[in-house]
Scaffold this active site. Structure first.
Site, short mmCIF file in Angstrom:
data_model
loop_
_atom_site.label_atom_id
_atom_site.label_comp_id
_atom_site.label_asym_id
_atom_site.label_seq_id
_atom_site.Cartn_x
_atom_site.Cartn_y
_atom_site.Cartn_z
N LYS A 1 -2.14 -1.54 -3.85
CA LYS A 1 -2.98 -0.34 -3.82
C LYS A 1 -2.09 0.89 -3.92
CE LYS A 1 -6.30 2.07 -0.85
NZ LYS A 1 -6.91 2.13 0.49
N LYS B 1 0.86 -1.18 0.00
CA LYS B 1 0.00 0.00 0.00
C LYS B 1 0.90 1.23 0.00
CE LYS B 1 -3.65 2.41 2.54
NZ LYS B 1 -4.52 2.39 3.74
#
Length: 328
Positions: free
Chosen positions: A248, A195
């Site tokens: 992400k 992330k």
């Protein structure tokens, strides 16, 4: 003049021919639709920076989940705004909070719909960071104990998957331990393994009221310049027991998806995040792009890079277009 007898254009000559030899395809069953639940009743308020997405009270979240299931989408991810915030984000594991109530109500109404619970603290803490603070530093190990409470509370309400998005070190092992100790061995962990500290999260922070009160999240989310580090994060999470690996954001990190696909054989998810969604929506509303083609091309690029699962705010639209058989 002599021509090469190998003519790739033969396989592009018609829609039927292109469909016959298409290498990658987005299916409705690949999609997860994120929803936002809030306190109160009879709430359905559009999120200004995310057209078509809404803040929903629990009963309206159940109705949206029914629409999602009817579209053939197999899963939702539940985010929420709490009724109260404090220094440690204790409303994140409060069984009366909107997320826990929504998970329970949706699972009762739609037992076959897969429910993903977001395990993080940012929208629940008064300071907006993803864990317990020691001064201006997020205390990694103290935060793990809080995340364990969040994951177990969501599992108790019926979550099929818990998805830690905090980026604390060791969180997968900590969550697996807590889930197993509470007899939730069958609850899946989908790790936000890579992330990145991305500017593409802006509209989500508007939607979840989770902007940090000070500083930023770069001390724990990944540097966008790094790819080898992402592989290290993914290896660690796999060793700790992650069932699904997530990258992400999606669109600007497809190289990371490809490297991950070449490296592992576990399912890979991508999160087509709020900023990516908002840019497409804004351009489409101005008539600058063909929204349907842009969305389907973008989602297909994620599958081509190696993703198995796509979390996207476009899911309902994409499901409708796919079921209509619209050529894009």
């Amino acid at each position: 003049m002599k021509y090469n007898s190998l003519r790739p254009r033969r396989l592009r000559i018609s829609p039927a021919m292109r469909a016959l030899v298409r290498e990658n395809e987005v299916k409705v069953s690949d999609l997860i639709y994120p929803i936002f639940v809030v306190p109160g009743t009879n709430v359905r308020e559009e999120i200004p920076s995310m057209p078509g997405c809404y803040h929903l009270s629990v009963e309206n979240a159940v109705e949206l989940a029914k629409t999602v299931a009817a579209a053939g989408i197999p899963a939702i991810e539940v985010f929420g705004l709490p009724e109260y915030k404090d220094e440690i984000g204790s409303s994140a594991w409060d069984m009366t909070s909107p997320v826990q109530r929504a998970i329970r109500a949706i699972k009762q109404a739609l037992p076959d719909l897969v429910i993903v619970g977001d395990v993080c603290l940012c929208q629940y803490t008064s300071h907006g960071h993803c864990g317990q603070l020691c001064g201006h530093y997020v205390d990694n190990d103290a935060t793990l104990k809080l995340l364990q409470k969040v994951a177990v509370s969501q599992a108790q309400c019926g979550a099929d998957i818990v998805a830690p998005s905090d980026m604390m070190d060791g969180r997968i092992a900590a969550l697996r331990e807590a889930l197993d100790e509470n007899s939730f061995q069958n609850v899946t962990i989908m790790s936000y393994a890579a992330k990145y500290a991305s500017a593409f999260y802006g509209p989500f922070r508007d939607a979840a009221n989770s902007a940090p009160e000070f500083g930023n999240r770069r001390q724990y989310q990944m540097d966008p310049a790094n790819s080898r580090e992402a592989m290290k994060e993914i290896d660690l999470d796999m060793d700790e027991g992650a069932d699904i690996i997530m990258i992400k954001p999606a669109m600007t990190y497809l190289d990371i998806v490809r490297q991950t696909r070449d490296r592992i054989d576990r399912p890979i998810a991508v999160y087509n995040v709020s900023g990516e969604y908002a840019m497409v929506k804004a351009a489409a509303q101005n008539g600058w792009i063909d929204e349907k083609r842009i969305v389907m091309e973008s989602l297909t690029s994620m599958k081509r890079a190696g993703a198995d699962i796509i979390i996207t705010y476009h899911a309902l639209d994409a499901a409708r277009w796919l079921q209509e058989g619209v050529a894009w």
